[in-house]
Design a protein around this motif. Sequence first.
Motif, PDB file in Angstrom:
ATOM      1  N   MET A 183       0.831  -1.199   0.000  1.00 60.96           N
ATOM      2  CA  MET A 183       0.000   0.000   0.000  1.00 60.96           C
ATOM      3  C   MET A 183       0.868   1.254   0.000  1.00 60.96           C
ATOM      4  O   MET A 183       0.614   2.213  -0.742  1.00 60.96           O
ATOM      5  N   ALA A 209       2.380   1.686  -3.413  1.00 64.98           N
ATOM      6  CA  ALA A 209       1.380   2.176  -4.364  1.00 64.98           C
ATOM      7  C   ALA A 209       1.082   3.653  -4.139  1.00 64.98           C
ATOM      8  O   ALA A 209       0.954   4.430  -5.093  1.00 64.98           O
ATOM      9  N   GLN A 210       0.979   4.042  -2.885  1.00 65.62           N
ATOM     10  CA  GLN A 210       0.717   5.450  -2.571  1.00 65.62           C
ATOM     11  C   GLN A 210       1.842   6.343  -3.084  1.00 65.62           C
ATOM     12  O   GLN A 210       1.597   7.419  -3.635  1.00 65.62           O
ATOM     13  N   VAL A 229       1.829   6.986  -6.838  1.00 60.46           N
ATOM     14  CA  VAL A 229       0.811   7.932  -7.307  1.00 60.46           C
ATOM     15  C   VAL A 229       1.171   9.364  -6.955  1.00 60.46           C
ATOM     16  O   VAL A 229       0.934  10.294  -7.730  1.00 60.46           O
ATOM     17  N   GLU A 246      -5.418   5.464   1.459  1.00 63.93           N
ATOM     18  CA  GLU A 246      -5.522   4.038   1.149  1.00 63.93           C
ATOM     19  C   GLU A 246      -6.821   3.761   0.399  1.00 63.93           C
ATOM     20  O   GLU A 246      -6.865   2.921  -0.507  1.00 63.93           O
ATOM     21  N   ILE A 256      -6.441   4.180  -3.277  1.00 62.62           N
ATOM     22  CA  ILE A 256      -5.735   3.072  -3.932  1.00 62.62           C
ATOM     23  C   ILE A 256      -6.665   1.880  -4.111  1.00 62.62           C
ATOM     24  O   ILE A 256      -6.717   1.265  -5.184  1.00 62.62           O
ATOM     25  N   TRP A 257      -7.424   1.549  -3.062  1.00 63.18           N
ATOM     26  CA  TRP A 257      -8.357   0.421  -3.181  1.00 63.18           C
ATOM     27  C   TRP A 257      -9.413   0.700  -4.242  1.00 63.18           C
ATOM     28  O   TRP A 257      -9.779  -0.185  -5.019  1.00 63.18           O
ATOM     29  N   THR A 292      -8.226   0.021  -7.776  1.00 59.77           N
ATOM     30  CA  THR A 292      -8.149  -1.367  -8.250  1.00 59.77           C
ATOM     31  C   THR A 292      -9.449  -1.801  -8.930  1.00 59.77           C
ATOM     32  O   THR A 292      -9.470  -2.815  -9.624  1.00 59.77           O
ATOM     33  N   VAL A 318      -1.961  -5.953  -4.580  1.00 55.76           N
ATOM     34  CA  VAL A 318      -1.787  -5.077  -3.420  1.00 55.76           C
ATOM     35  C   VAL A 318      -1.691  -5.909  -2.141  1.00 55.76           C
ATOM     36  O   VAL A 318      -0.884  -5.624  -1.256  1.00 55.76           O
ATOM     37  N   ALA A 348      -1.141   0.647  -8.797  1.00 54.33           N
ATOM     38  CA  ALA A 348      -1.832   1.932  -8.647  1.00 54.33           C
ATOM     39  C   ALA A 348      -2.120   2.602  -9.983  1.00 54.33           C
ATOM     40  O   ALA A 348      -2.443   3.790 -10.014  1.00 54.33           O
ATOM     41  N   ALA A 388      -4.889   5.090 -10.544  1.00 54.43           N
ATOM     42  CA  ALA A 388      -4.890   6.311  -9.727  1.00 54.43           C
ATOM     43  C   ALA A 388      -3.849   7.311 -10.217  1.00 54.43           C
ATOM     44  O   ALA A 388      -3.782   8.433  -9.722  1.00 54.43           O
TER      45      ALA A 388
END
Length: 276
Positions: free
Chosen positions: A54, A57-58, A61, A71, A74-75, A78, A95, A167, A170
Amino acid sequence: MSALRIAFNSLNQHKLRKLCLMTQSTAYKLIRKRKMETKKYRELLNRKATKRNMVLAQNAVADPSDELPSEGKIWKATKHKDVSRSIHFFLWMMVHDSYKIGRYCDKISGSEQQGVCEKCGVTESMDHIMTKCTEPGQEQVWGLASDLWKLKTGAELPKPTTAQIMACAAIKRRDAGTTRLFRILVSESAFLVWRLRNERVINKENPTSARAIHNRWLKLINNRLGLDRAMTNEHKYGKRAVKKTLVLKTWCKVLKNEDDLPKDWTRETEVLVGIG
């Protein structure tokens, strides 16, 4: 028999007919979806690997001048509408680091060797599969994605990291059309790389030829283009329709013989991307 009882029996018969017509694949997807929504399942997935991915991925972005995205963002990405439904679960599993590859196989007696890439001789990981493996697949797929991206932007597309893949929906580019094409290219290409790996490792199929990989990737992208054209039909899809202007912006500069196409080509039948 009361009217209520008749209605109840009729409803049960309708449900039974639907159940009989349900395919095994559909039934599995429904069971999986229900399992994923349970509190216990979500708590089991709230572990170090998920938190690590996570954060990656954050950071993939975030703009250097901005705060990290939440978070939740990000979810939500998906399951973004720009990503094919068949790929939503793939990104979600990435993820969560939930695919049973690499070191996971060390925990299974007799399966230790399955965690090692036969071609490269290293422990498999999603990063290795997506960006480093020398088996036919990832290198060519990302090369094709870069070729199409260059038509769009004039620049090559750097091979995305696993964090950028997770990600991808996003991540924003310079405009709405370019952003959307990026999401389509990255998600479709990554999922193809994953399937090629599974065919080779799990199904024990021979490595796919370069020509076959080229054709499969091209078919995937042309299918997305065809779906986009169809989804501009507001009469058929209503609120689910994709705005025609967005579709035109997404695919402009990457179409075959684009100068010969009408300004609005969404109703044309023979529209393909410009690499072949």
